[in-house]
Design a protein around this motif. Structure first.
Motif, mmCIF file in Angstrom:
data_model
loop_
_atom_site.group_PDB
_atom_site.id
_atom_site.type_symbol
_atom_site.label_atom_id
_atom_site.label_comp_id
_atom_site.label_asym_id
_atom_site.label_seq_id
_atom_site.Cartn_x
_atom_site.Cartn_y
_atom_site.Cartn_z
ATOM 1 N N PHE A 100 0.810 -1.223 0.000
ATOM 2 C CA PHE A 100 0.000 0.000 0.000
ATOM 3 C C PHE A 100 0.841 1.271 0.000
ATOM 4 O O PHE A 100 0.693 2.143 0.854
ATOM 5 N N CYS A 117 -0.107 4.092 -5.107
ATOM 6 C CA CYS A 117 -0.253 2.924 -5.974
ATOM 7 C C CYS A 117 -1.621 2.257 -5.853
ATOM 8 O O CYS A 117 -2.129 2.043 -4.749
ATOM 9 N N ASN A 177 5.001 -7.941 -7.026
ATOM 10 C CA ASN A 177 6.053 -7.695 -6.042
ATOM 11 C C ASN A 177 6.805 -9.026 -5.949
ATOM 12 O O ASN A 177 6.670 -9.785 -4.987
#
Ligand code: SF4
Length: 421
Positions: free
Chosen positions: A147, A151, A189
């Motif tokens: 977070f 984004c 990620n």
């Protein structure tokens, strides 16, 4: 039945579209180009900037004007974040959000009156791209728990999750069986791999490294705090992983990094780069020192984050120019995304200022890239030749991601060759 695909946005979207495509082809549909007449058009959308969303809306409207009777199916980040907006566009038949990606193929086939294959019950779509003959993007992870203030990804793609290592290995074997020699390991990620399965990113890399037929790997992008010394040491010891790192920095100012909730400081970032260089760059005066290529660093930077004053931008500029000296800078102007924390901040940067900062960073990128290419002149690297031909020339990338060209020779396509840069 004919189907056409349009993908906007990141490599993850391309890998997912490739997977949808394989599903439709195995159900008997014929794939045609986006500009051709089709029974169904599938748009895999992006929401990273306002411009990306506008492009999505425009292509949908255009395809509906040209083929008013065709079904239009929409998925991707924009579909997750602003479903109603898309459903309201004339011609849109089905919209699939992040949790419904595994339904895209079966539901669309149902709509077309075709027999649907058994739906995949997993909550992460297994995906890899295979449209290129030489390189494939293999998705191993999706979602993010970080977070960062600017984004939309955690909202659009959900929490961080990954496929098991065994699945990644079996997909890599499938890719190898197609004759593809290079895999780019992809995720939102990627370095966060292992959260769902209790495995580690390093174990994933080790197991993939053993897959026969795949001769080299790259990692699409890794957060700096997740590139541990263990990973670097293992890669540096001689693996199929190339001397090429893509790392997001976003800002070279500690004040900005902390404000937008990044999980590292410029000090940590610089330490990681130094360590990779220490372990992987050539050491002058040693036998391999004159031939070994230098590590390529591609660094993401956002220009004009809210609150980025001229002084703070200068910190980023000089951090890149004088301290990090990467081979490439991927520059993005900040885009105010509804629903994110940073969208509500009052100190937004004017568009004209963002444009000017992007231009300065792009010019810096040009200088740094030329210096990197010059520094590697005369060094030995392995090039994987690709199939595209332009003006009688073919191209390929060295292990450290320098683009090289030679006159077209079909026998060399998908071959790896040692060349002096
Ligand atoms: S780590 Fe990357 S994907 Fe996750 S929230 Fe931050 S910018 Fe977005």
């Amino acid at each position: 039945m004919k189907i056409a695909f349009l993908t906007l946005g990141c490599k993850l979207n391309y890998a997912e579209t490739s997977t949808y495509e394989r599903g439709f082809v195995s159900a008997g549909l014929e794939v045609v180009g986006w500009e051709e007449k089709a029974d169904v058009y599938l748009v895999n959308t992006c929401s990273v900037t306002e411009r990306a969303e506008k492009k999505c809306r425009n292509v949908i409207r255009k395809v509906h004007r040209i083929s008013p009777e065709a079904r239009i199916v929409v998925t991707g980040c924009y579909a997750e974040l602003r479903r109603a907006e898309l459903e309201a566009i004339e011609g849109v038949t089905l919209v699939f959000g992040a949790a419904e990606k595994t339904n895209v193929v079966p539901r669309t086939l149902e709509l077309l009156g075709e027999r649907a294959p058994v739906a995949d019950e997993q909550d992460i779509l297994r995906a890899y791209s295979s449209e290129e003959r030489t390189r494939s993007f293999l998705k191993v992870q999706d979602g993010c728990n970080n977070f960062c203030a600017y984004c939309t990804v955690p909202y659009a793609r959900g929490v961080s999750r990954n496929i098991p290592i065994a699945d990644a290995v079996s997909q890599a074997r499938e890719i190898a069986a197609k004759g593809i020699k290079e895999i780019v390991i992809t995720g939102v990620n990627t370095g966060d791999f292992g959260r769902t399965t209790g495995e580690t990113f390093l174990d994933l890399l080790k197991r993939l490294n053993d897959v026969e037929g795949i001769e080299r790997y790259r990692i699409s992008s890794v957060e700096p705090n997740l590139i541990t010394e263990d990973i670097v040491d293992w890669i540096a010891a001689g693996t199929k992983f190339q001397p090429h790192f893509h790392i997001p920095l976003q800002s070279g100012s500690d004040e900005m990094l902390s404000r937008v909730r990044r999980r590292y400081s410029t000090g940590l970032f610089a330490d990681r780069i130094d360590y990779i260089r220490f372990r992987m760059d050539p050491i002058p005066g040693t036998p391999q020192g004159n031939l070994k290529p230098y590590v390529f660093f591609g660094i993401d930077v956002i220009a004009g984050l809210p609150g980025e004053t001229e002084d703070l931008f200068e910190e980023t500029y000089s951090f890149l120019k004088d301290r990090i000296k990467p081979a490439f800078i991927h520059v993005f102007p900040y885009s105010r995304r509804p629903g994110t924390v940073a969208a509500g901040w009052k100190d937004q940067v004017r568009d004209s200022v963002k444009t000017e900062r992007v231009a300065r960073l792009e010019a810096l990128c040009g200088e740094l890239h030329s210096a990197f290419v010059a520094k590697n002149k005369g060094r030995l690297s392995r090039v994987l030749w690709e199939s595209d031909v332009k003006d009688g020339m073919m191209g390929g990338y060295s292990g450290n991601y320098i683009r090289v060209e030679r006159p077209y020779d079909p026998a060399r396509v998908n071959e790896i060759e040692d060349i002096i840069l």
